[in-house]
Design a protein around this motif. Structure first.
Motif: not given
Length: 331
Positions: A174-175, A178, A180-182, A185, A193-195
């Motif tokens: 969880i971040a 987008e 950070k989520c990329r 993963t 990953a969840i924004n």
């Protein structure tokens, strides 16, 4: 060597978010080391959420005194020594605080020659040790389980998630962006990953963890902790590492409101302080070094330059603008 030691002192205790009025720049004489002590030129400061707590109140350490340098971990190079075991040129890890020069001694740790200082303060430092022991000793993940990490793009969360992958777990981070989520993963190997800024975390966790959350490594607290508890698996474990979402709150929040889920799920929630595991630090560092050298664990640092940048670095930590370990480079 200059005779002036530039410092940043605690001017007042924060009430809500930390602002510029909490700090004051000052100058003092460069301190002199006593018997068995050394004088270091501070090279790097580690900027961590716990600094905000130390500024405000007694925690597992006493609150910083008004008028004292802001307490902070960091690295310094010995420039004067009254200790034959710590010669000039040695790099020490300890708590020099927000200042250019500090007295350190035999209780501080020698950084092995050749170790990158940013690695010494991140993946091999307190954040790496926190990730290792918090996950392995408190969370105790098993192969095939689902591990969820909040604050997953931070220094501790990013390493904890990678360790969980190395244990054969499915890992969800969880971040707060987008980008950070990329990173989680595409570069670190997280499964999803969840924004939290754009998604409903509870709904997204339910979709990403259809069999529930076996281990929740929590760096955030608050509403995200509540959402994770709502999706806990049978015999799920919650590792209470931090609660950065609440550190600036003048009034503590009322939640999470669903702790009773631990009863029906036979779950466990447990906090820890990394100081309890420091006697075993060499064990974790050896394993982390093996993983880093083999390319199985990656880390990122976010560095600002100059002592005067330390308050801004702390602000960035709480606004979520940083990715990875937040550092200040003094020299």
């Amino acid at each position: 060597m200059t005779s002036i030691n530039h410092q940043i002192l605690l001017a007042k205790r924060p009430d809500g978010p930390v602002d510029a009025d909490c700090f004051v720049a000052a100058e003092s004489a460069v301190p002199e080391p006593g018997d068995g002590e050394v004088l270091v030129r501070v090279d790097y400061l580690s900027i961590d959420p716990t600094i905000r707590m130390w500024m405000a109140m007694d925690t597992y350490l006493p609150a910083i005194e008004i008028g004292a340098p802001i307490r902070s971990a960091g690295l310094g190079t010995v420039i004067e020594s009254n200790n034959d075991d710590i010669p000039v040129g040695t790099v020490l890890f300890g708590t020099p605080g927000w200042q250019e020069y500090a007295v350190m001694g035999p209780r501080d740790q020698v950084v092995p020659e050749g170790v990158d200082p940013t690695a010494a303060l991140s993946v091999f430092g307190i954040t790496g040790l926190t990730a290792y022991f918090g996950l392995m000793e408190i969370g105790r993940p098993k192969e095939g389980e689902t591990v969820v990490i909040s604050g997953a793009a931070g220094a501790t969360g990013s390493v904890a998630g990678q360790i969980a992958k190395l244990q054969g777990c499915r890992v969800v981070g969880i971040a707060g962006s987008e980008e950070k989520c990329r990173w989680l993963t595409e570069e670190l190997g997280f499964d999803a990953a969840i924004n939290y800024r754009t998604e409903n975390v509870g709904t997204a966790l339910h979709a990403a963890c259809p069999n529930g959350i076996d281990v929740f490594f929590d760096n955030v607290g608050g509403e995200i902790l509540e959402a994770a508890l709502a999706n806990l698996a049978l015999h799920g474990r919650v590792v209470m590492c931090g609660a950065i979402s609440q550190y600036n709150d003048a009034v503590p929040p009322a939640g999470p409101r669903n702790l009773s889920v631990l009863i029906s799920k036979r779950g466990r929630i447990e906090g820890f302080i990394i100081l309890d595991f420091l006697p075993r630090a060499s064990e974790a560092i050896a394993q982390l070094a093996t993983w880093v050298m083999s390319g199985q664990i990656h880390y990122k640092v976010d560095v600002l330059d100059g002592l005067a940048a330390a308050p801004e670095a702390l602000r960035r930590l709480f606004s979520g603008e940083n990715t990875g370990k937040m550092l200040v480079h003094l020299t």
